[in-house]
Scaffold this motif. Structure first.
Motif, short mmCIF file in Angstrom:
data_model
loop_
_atom_site.label_atom_id
_atom_site.label_comp_id
_atom_site.label_asym_id
_atom_site.label_seq_id
_atom_site.Cartn_x
_atom_site.Cartn_y
_atom_site.Cartn_z
N LEU A 72 -53.25 -26.72 13.75
CA LEU A 72 -54.58 -26.31 14.20
C LEU A 72 -54.90 -26.76 15.62
N MET A 73 -54.24 -27.81 16.10
CA MET A 73 -54.35 -28.22 17.51
C MET A 73 -52.98 -28.70 17.96
N ASP A 74 -52.66 -28.40 19.22
CA ASP A 74 -51.37 -28.87 19.72
C ASP A 74 -51.47 -30.30 20.21
N TRP A 75 -50.31 -30.84 20.63
CA TRP A 75 -50.26 -32.25 21.00
C TRP A 75 -51.22 -32.57 22.15
N GLU A 76 -51.23 -31.71 23.17
CA GLU A 76 -52.09 -31.96 24.33
C GLU A 76 -53.57 -31.96 23.92
N HIS B 43 -48.77 -28.29 9.30
CA HIS B 43 -47.81 -28.41 10.39
C HIS B 43 -47.49 -29.89 10.58
N PRO B 44 -46.25 -30.30 10.46
CA PRO B 44 -45.90 -31.73 10.52
C PRO B 44 -46.36 -32.42 11.79
N GLY B 45 -46.17 -31.79 12.94
CA GLY B 45 -46.55 -32.42 14.20
C GLY B 45 -48.05 -32.69 14.28
N THR B 46 -48.85 -31.67 13.96
CA THR B 46 -50.30 -31.84 13.99
C THR B 46 -50.75 -32.87 12.96
N ARG C 183 -55.67 -23.32 20.64
CA ARG C 183 -54.68 -24.23 21.21
C ARG C 183 -53.78 -24.73 20.08
N ARG C 184 -53.05 -23.79 19.48
CA ARG C 184 -52.26 -24.05 18.29
C ARG C 184 -50.91 -24.70 18.61
N TRP C 185 -50.44 -25.51 17.66
CA TRP C 185 -49.12 -26.12 17.74
C TRP C 185 -48.17 -25.23 16.95
N ARG C 186 -47.46 -24.33 17.65
CA ARG C 186 -46.66 -23.32 16.98
C ARG C 186 -45.39 -23.90 16.38
N SER C 187 -45.03 -23.37 15.22
CA SER C 187 -43.82 -23.84 14.55
C SER C 187 -42.59 -23.44 15.36
N GLU C 188 -41.69 -24.39 15.56
CA GLU C 188 -40.45 -24.12 16.29
C GLU C 188 -39.32 -23.71 15.35
N SER C 189 -39.42 -24.05 14.08
CA SER C 189 -38.34 -23.75 13.14
C SER C 189 -38.43 -22.34 12.58
N ASN C 190 -39.66 -21.80 12.46
CA ASN C 190 -39.85 -20.47 11.88
C ASN C 190 -41.18 -19.93 12.39
N LEU C 191 -41.13 -18.83 13.14
CA LEU C 191 -42.35 -18.28 13.72
C LEU C 191 -43.33 -17.78 12.66
N MET D 171 -54.36 -35.15 22.14
CA MET D 171 -54.47 -36.29 23.05
C MET D 171 -55.83 -36.29 23.76
N GLU D 172 -56.31 -35.11 24.13
CA GLU D 172 -57.65 -35.02 24.72
C GLU D 172 -58.71 -35.45 23.71
N PHE D 173 -58.51 -35.07 22.47
CA PHE D 173 -59.42 -35.48 21.40
C PHE D 173 -59.41 -36.99 21.24
N GLN D 174 -58.23 -37.60 21.26
CA GLN D 174 -58.14 -39.05 21.12
C GLN D 174 -58.83 -39.75 22.29
N ALA D 175 -58.70 -39.19 23.50
CA ALA D 175 -59.34 -39.81 24.67
C ALA D 175 -60.86 -39.80 24.53
N GLU D 176 -61.40 -38.77 23.87
CA GLU D 176 -62.86 -38.70 23.66
C GLU D 176 -63.34 -39.79 22.71
N LEU D 177 -62.43 -40.35 21.91
CA LEU D 177 -62.81 -41.36 20.93
C LEU D 177 -62.83 -42.77 21.50
N VAL D 178 -62.22 -42.96 22.67
CA VAL D 178 -62.10 -44.31 23.24
C VAL D 178 -63.49 -44.90 23.50
N ASN D 179 -63.65 -46.16 23.10
CA ASN D 179 -64.88 -46.93 23.31
C ASN D 179 -66.09 -46.37 22.55
#
Length: 627
Positions: free
Chosen positions: A429-433, A486-489, A415-423, A436-444
């Motif tokens: 290593l993980m995309d935004w979605e 990757h900046p986004g990740t 589930r990679r976050w692919r570069s948009e500026s240069n393929l 976010m699922e990872f962050q939800a697992e951390l709650v509480n």
């Protein structure tokens, strides 16, 4: 080669997989179908014949049947109690005749459920023909010396590269050919390949070390960077050691069995002296033969370890192929070619069988298991391609354990976050979605253990070198796979750690890099906030180039030490990162010696001891930094 009637009833296993108070999972491979299987869990009231929904069987070949026993019920297993398992076919106890399966003065199949993780084992990167020792053997030796079963580790976490599909020794490939014949493993047809089907593959020594030249598919595409437009990545499979890269599913099945089965090695013959190779490859064959002989000698202990401790796994790249999904351009080349897609898909099928299913069987029930069963029941090219399509689209390789601390195992490959500026740039290593699922697992959660195959906080100097190489178009050459590439990740991950509702204690377990280190991490300019521990242990049977790592270690300390102003020019500038001292070394931070990580954890979720048990039974303890 041995006759079929000399094959033992149990070819591989037993191995404990996902086990907790509600689940019992056991894996093994037999030479024939087994009737009326009954499971007895000594220490509980469970003793009955297994139903069809509790027993998953796949015919891998004419003389190989994989079984996965998977029991789920409330209050199945008591915690912190000595338990024992035995499986019967009729009146026959299946595991009684397995040599050296029990520990001294103990019964075979003894285990303990520890929902509170106070101690665990972890490691990655086990290359059968590497010259270093096998740290899983050392772990078993230490377990044999433990007389109090309550002091055993709660689990063994294998965080990637459990096998090396893309780096196969010549003698190992020769052995694979014999196992395919011995077990009657199915052949397959190829499309857009130099061979029509897998039966045409030669396993004679003269055919070794040539697959990168005459079998693996190739493509040409420009790296297209700002400066080095001349750089071209020709092969789809980019491993520098791909001369014997596996391609067919039967090869992969044979490889896994040879990694875990001591008996198969006794049924095959591998000559030390062979004809038909160049002088250099003949010397290489003999070196690999010696290393595989040492690997084989430890397999009974590896089996015993996995039979007594719940074992969990997740893939990294070498379980499939080097640089797997590293860049978007690599993906376009690999999945756009029918033969390379089949090679990758075969590795995913094998991973599912031998690793994925045992982690969390129910996750595969609706999307994967029906297609898996249908393919092995009637192995046609169409069914194989359909299964591979399902596996490539599958998004549930990650999983979590409801332990204390909660353990989260991340999929950093599919589930990679692919570069948009240069393929050609490294994907996140993980995309935004997924993040976010990872962050939800951390709650509480007050504290967590995260398993990330690649270190979230790596050696900054090496990451900088990878960034420079990426700028010049060489991301595939330097394995530019790190969380900061990757900046986004990178920014999303660091924001998760800085969020005020995150757990107070993070333990991050990683491997991948072939050396070991540990960091204590805090958020700068904040008195409160999470305590983060990056713990990296690698490899189980692999090492970094011996002369190179001390240089990296020294320069990394000079350039990116705790007080260096260069840290404020990195993405992790808000993090204070301090390296732990291996065996109280003054300046050394990186350890280059095969080993298995041991982490002892307090009730607060903080590690009380971080160490690596090496294959020679020596130990390195990472002591906290001086304040």
């Amino acid at each position: 080669m041995a006759a079929d009637n000399s094959i033992p009833l149990i070819i591989a296993g037993p191995a404990l997989r996902h086990c907790d108070e509600q689940h019992f999972t056991l894996w093994f491979v037999s030479k024939k179908p087994l009737q009326n299987l009954r499971l007895r869990l000594i220490g509980t009231e469970f003793d009955r014949e297994l139903g069809s929904d509790e027993l998953h069987c796949i015919a891998l070949g004419k003389h190989a049947f994989q079984y996965l026993i998977r029991i789920s019920q409330q209050e199945l297993l008591p915690k912190d109690t000595l338990l024992q398992y035995q499986v019967y076919s009729g009146n026959q106890a299946l595991f009684d005749d397995i040599d050296a399966l029990s520990y001294p003065q103990r019964q075979s199949g003894e285990f303990i459920i520890k929902p509170h993780i106070n101690k665990l084992l972890h490691g990655s990167c086990r290359n059968a023909h590497h010259h270093s020792g096998d740290a899983l053997v050392a772990a078993d030796t230490q377990l044999a010396q433990c007389t109090d079963i309550t002091q055993r580790p709660a689990l063994l976490m294998m965080s990637g590269d459990q096998v090396y599909v893309d780096d196969i020794a010549g003698p190992m490939l020769y052995a694979i050919g014999q196992v395919i014949s011995l077990l009657g493993l199915e052949q397959e047809q190829f499309v857009d390949a130099p061979l029509q089907d897998s039966s045409q593959i030669s396993y004679q020594p003269a055919a070794m070390y040539k697959r990168h030249l005459d079998l693996l598919p190739k493509t040409q595409y420009k790296a297209k960077t700002a400066i080095a437009r001349w750089y071209v990545n020709h092969p789809i499979f980019t491993s520098s050691l791909a001369e014997n890269h596996l391609v067919s599913l039967n090869e992969l099945i044979a490889l896994y069995l040879l990694y875990w089965s001591p008996e198969l090695w006794e049924l095959i013959e591998i000559p030390k002296q062979v004809a038909g190779l160049s002088q250099a490859n003949n010397q290489r064959w003999q070196r690999e033969w010696d290393h595989l002989l040492a690997f084989k000698a430890g397999l009974k202990q590896v089996r015993r370890l996995m039979a007594h401790i719940p074992t969990y796994m997740i893939f990294d790249d070498h379980d499939v192929t080097d640089d797997w999904n590293l860049t978007a351009r690599w993906e376009l080349a690999a999945y756009g070619h029918a033969f390379s897609k089949r090679i990758i898909g075969n590795a995913l099928i094998a991973y599912t069988l031998f690793q994925g299913l045992g982690n969390a069987p129910k996750r595969f029930d609706s999307e994967i298991t029906p297609d898996l069963d249908a393919f092995f029941a009637a192995p046609t090219p169409e069914a194989q391609d359909s299964l591979i399509d399902k596996l490539l689209a599958f998004e549930h390789w990650h999983y979590s354990l409801q332990t204390t601390p909660k353990l989260l195992v991340l999929d950093t490959r599919t589930r990679r976050w692919r570069s948009e500026s240069n393929l050609g740039k490294p994907s996140g290593l993980m995309d935004w979605e997924a993040l976010m699922e990872f962050q939800a697992e951390l709650v509480n959660q007050p504290n967590v253990v995260i398993v990330s195959p690649a270190p979230m906080y790596g050696v900054k100097l090496i990451e900088t070198i990878q960034r420079i190489a990426t700028f010049f178009g060489g991301s595939l050459l330097v394995d530019a796979e790190n969380w900061m590439a990757h900046p986004g990740t990178a920014n999303t991950l660091l924001s998760i750690f800085q969020h005020r509702k995150t757990p107070e204690q993070f333990i991050i377990l990683s491997g991948d890099v072939h050396y070991s280190f540990s960091y204590d991490i805090r958020i700068r300019f904040r008195q409160a906030g999470p305590q983060i521990y990056q713990i990296t242990s690698s490899g189980l049977k692999n090492q970094f180039p011996e002369k190179l790592l001390p240089v990296f270690d020294k320069f990394n300390g000079w350039l990116y030490g705790h007080f260096s102003p260069l840290n404020f020019f990195t993405k992790r500038k808000r993090m204070s990162i301090r390296g732990r001292r291996p065996n109280a070394e003054r300046s050394k931070r990186l350890v280059n010696k095969s080993g298995i990580g041991i982490v002892e954890i307090a009730s607060s979720g903080a590690p009380t001891k971080i160490s690596v048990l090496h294959s020679d039974m020596s130990e390195t303890e990472f002591l906290p930094p001086r304040h």
